[in-house]
Structures are given as C-alpha cells and as structure tokens.
Design a protein around this motif. Structure first.
Motif, short mmCIF file in Angstrom:
data_model
loop_
_atom_site.label_atom_id
_atom_site.label_comp_id
_atom_site.label_asym_id
_atom_site.label_seq_id
_atom_site.Cartn_x
_atom_site.Cartn_y
_atom_site.Cartn_z
N UNK A 231 0.82 -1.21 0.00
CA UNK A 231 0.00 0.00 0.00
C UNK A 231 0.85 1.25 0.00
N UNK A 232 0.20 2.39 -0.25
CA UNK A 232 0.91 3.65 -0.42
C UNK A 232 0.71 4.63 0.73
N UNK A 233 -0.01 4.26 1.77
CA UNK A 233 -0.13 5.15 2.93
C UNK A 233 1.25 5.31 3.57
N UNK A 234 1.69 6.55 3.85
CA UNK A 234 3.04 6.78 4.33
C UNK A 234 3.41 5.98 5.58
N UNK A 235 2.44 5.73 6.46
CA UNK A 235 2.74 5.04 7.71
C UNK A 235 2.58 3.52 7.60
N UNK A 236 2.39 3.00 6.38
CA UNK A 236 2.32 1.55 6.19
C UNK A 236 3.65 0.91 6.57
N UNK A 237 3.59 -0.09 7.43
CA UNK A 237 4.80 -0.77 7.87
C UNK A 237 5.14 -1.86 6.84
N UNK A 238 6.30 -1.72 6.21
CA UNK A 238 6.76 -2.71 5.24
C UNK A 238 7.58 -3.81 5.89
N UNK A 239 8.40 -3.43 6.87
CA UNK A 239 9.19 -4.40 7.63
C UNK A 239 9.06 -4.00 9.10
N UNK A 240 8.64 -4.96 9.94
CA UNK A 240 8.20 -4.61 11.30
C UNK A 240 9.19 -4.85 12.42
N UNK A 241 10.47 -5.03 12.11
CA UNK A 241 11.47 -5.16 13.17
C UNK A 241 11.45 -6.52 13.83
N UNK A 242 11.78 -6.53 15.12
CA UNK A 242 11.90 -7.78 15.87
C UNK A 242 13.32 -8.08 16.30
N UNK A 243 14.19 -7.07 16.32
CA UNK A 243 15.59 -7.26 16.70
C UNK A 243 15.70 -7.81 18.12
N UNK A 244 16.77 -8.58 18.35
CA UNK A 244 16.92 -9.22 19.65
C UNK A 244 18.37 -9.58 19.91
N UNK A 245 18.69 -9.80 21.18
CA UNK A 245 20.00 -10.30 21.62
C UNK A 245 19.74 -11.48 22.54
N UNK A 246 20.41 -12.60 22.27
CA UNK A 246 20.15 -13.85 23.00
C UNK A 246 21.47 -14.41 23.52
N UNK A 247 21.44 -15.03 24.70
CA UNK A 247 22.62 -15.62 25.31
C UNK A 247 22.85 -17.04 24.81
N UNK A 248 24.02 -17.64 25.07
CA UNK A 248 24.30 -19.00 24.61
C UNK A 248 23.40 -20.07 25.22
N UNK A 249 22.68 -19.76 26.27
CA UNK A 249 21.72 -20.71 26.84
C UNK A 249 20.28 -20.31 26.52
N UNK A 250 20.12 -19.45 25.52
CA UNK A 250 18.78 -19.12 25.04
C UNK A 250 18.06 -18.04 25.81
N UNK A 251 18.72 -17.40 26.76
CA UNK A 251 18.08 -16.33 27.52
C UNK A 251 18.03 -15.07 26.66
N UNK A 252 16.87 -14.44 26.60
CA UNK A 252 16.71 -13.21 25.84
C UNK A 252 17.25 -12.06 26.69
N UNK A 253 18.33 -11.45 26.21
CA UNK A 253 18.97 -10.36 26.94
C UNK A 253 18.39 -9.00 26.58
#
Length: 307
Positions: A231-253
């Motif tokens: 769509x062409x609405x200026x505030x249309x989200x094309x890619x929504x993020x989701x960045x993260x940092x995770x530890x070697x035992x799977x803990x979300x930091x």
C-alpha cells in the motif's frame, strides 16, 4: 569475568538514496557506541536497501521495461566493496575503536550480492556474501560461494554472520560453529514472530551469543513514484522489526523490539560461552565424526579463469 557490550540497530534504510542511508548508518553506529557498544550490528541490506513489496515487473517468461528501469535504480544504489562507503564505515570503526557488522547490497561487475560487511579498529576486515537468496530475492541478487564465510577475531570472541534465512541452513550453521563463532550476527528483514524462535534456537544450538538486527521500514522511506504491494499510505509498515539479543543458553537479553526504530544494548558475559558448552558443543564433544562428516568447499568460484 570478561564482559563485552553489544548493540543491535533496528532501523529502515531509505531506498534509492545511498548517501542518506550511509549518513544514517554512521549516525546510528555513533549512537550505539555512545551507549558503550563495542560490537554493533546493522540490518540486512541497510546500504543499498531492501525493496520489500517490489516485483520488478517479472512474470514467468517475461520482464517489463518499467521493471528493468526499477532494477537500474536499485543497481545504481548498490555499493562497491571496497569503495567510498566502506572507507567511511572503516574510518568510523577505527575512530570509535569498535567492531561493526553492516548489511549491504554489493555491486560486483553487473551482479548484485547481499552482504554482511565486517569492520574493526583495523578498518575494513572482510565480507560475507549471502549464499542463498530467498524466493524472489533471486531475481535481484546473485549467490555467494564458500570463499566469503569469515570469522573475525574481536579480541574478545570470534564474530561471524548469517544473513536472514541463511540461519535456516543447517550445514551452513554447522560450518560456522566449526569455525568457532562466539558472537553470531544475524542481519535480517524477517519480522515474523517465528524469527525470534529461530534466534533462540541458533543460540542454543551453537552455544553462542546471537545479535539479530532487523529493519523497521515504512512506506515513507520509499520514493513516492514506486508502489509496494502493501500500500501507499506513508505510515504503512513494510518491515516490522523484531531485533533481539540472546545468550548461549537461550536467555533473551534484549528485545524483541517492535513498533519502531531503536537500538538494543546488552552486556555479554563471555564466560557464558564456556558455561554453555560444558554439556553441548555441536562440533566438539557432542559431535559424532565417526558417523557424520561435512565437507566444505571454500574455493572462490568466479565464472571465468584466466590461463
């Protein structure tokens, strides 16, 4: 205790405007370093752009003149490696005394490649070319070969990179684990909830820290004369993020970050790598080389060879 401060940057890059994207990348890296980051990861295709929702005028058996011209604009937005843009990023890494992994679109001859670029206190350190573009990405990007799968010694751990759906390639993951990756950098544009599960799995499987940086891209980041399917609405989200940092035992930091641009920062206790590999080392004591072996061809594969 050995500590390392890491940051993942979530932001969208303006399409068809590489100077603006470079300025934004430099500013974001500075902002992350100002928060103490010693390793900074930027998203997939940040320099050169990710044309989410474009079809480049392609149908099976046909290409349109308009699509060819859109590709021309995209081609002209890609960067040479090394080149002016990598020189500026290298100078900044030297100035700030940090390591950075930056997603880009590389122009090599008449082919484009999706790449992760490595920088450090010594300057430009190398690149990883995406081995397997996904689905329609194959229209616009070539395939990397085994010669660009580096690990970079940060002085406090080995950095490696897997771009977006390369993280689903078990043999590529095994190869990188065998190279001893401690800090797994995952530039991406995958914004689905399932991506977060993948990042936790890679951390647990590789017993490594995972730094996943995703774009957050709005329609307003694109020129007005192109029309993504969303769509062409200026505030249309094309890619929504989701960045993260995770530890070697799977803990979300840190993260996952949603609903906007931002920088996630976490302090990594590098002792967690040895703690996690105590009971599972995927290419060490938990491997079965008597049963399973993997041959990796790291030979450069240019299409022509002189002599």
């Amino acid at each position: 205790m050995t500590l390392l401060t890491a940051a993942v940057v979530q932001a969208g890059s303006p399409l068809f405007d590489t100077p603006a994207a470079l300025t934004k990348a430099l500013d974001l890296i500075r902002a992350a370093a100002a928060r103490g980051a010693q390793v900074v990861v930027l998203p997939e295709a940040f320099l050169g752009g990710y044309p989410k929702g474009f079809d480049f005028g392609v149908r099976v058996g046909s290409r349109s003149p308009e699509g060819r011209d859109t590709f021309r604009r995209y081609f002209e937005s890609a960067v040479a490696v090394p080149g002016a843009e990598t020189d500026e990023l290298a100078s900044l890494a030297v100035e700030l005394n940090i390591h950075a992994v930056v997603g880009a679109v590389e122009r090599s001859g008449s082919t484009l490649y999706c790449v992760a670029l490595f920088f450090g206190p010594q300057g430009y350190l190398g690149k990883h070319r995406k081995l397997m573009p996904t689905a329609a990405e194959r229209l616009i990007w070539g395939l990397g070969d085994g010669s660009t799968m580096p690990v970079v010694d940060s002085g406090r751990g080995l950095l490696g990179a897997a771009i977006c759906w390369e993280n689903y390639m078990p043999l590529f993951r095994t190869t990188m684990y065998a190279k001893g990756v401690d800090i797994w950098c995952a530039p991406t544009v995958d914004d689905r909830e399932t991506w977060h599960m993948t990042m936790r799995h890679v951390a647990l499987e590789g017993r490594c820290f995972v730094l996943s940086a995703a774009q957050y891209l709005l329609r307003s980041d694109l020129p007005p004369d192109v029309h993504p399917v969303q769509g062409d609405a200026p505030d249309t989200v094309l890619i929504g993020g989701g960045s993260t940092i995770v530890s070697p035992l799977g803990e979300v930091l840190a993260g996952p970050l949603r609903d906007g641009e931002g920088i996630l920062v976490a302090e990594l206790d590098l002792g967690d790598i040895a703690r996690s590999r105590f009971d599972f080392d995927p290419t060490g004591h938990y491997a079965r080389p008597d049963l399973f072996t993997l041959h990796v061809d790291e030979t450069p594969r240019p299409p022509t060879r002189a002599g």
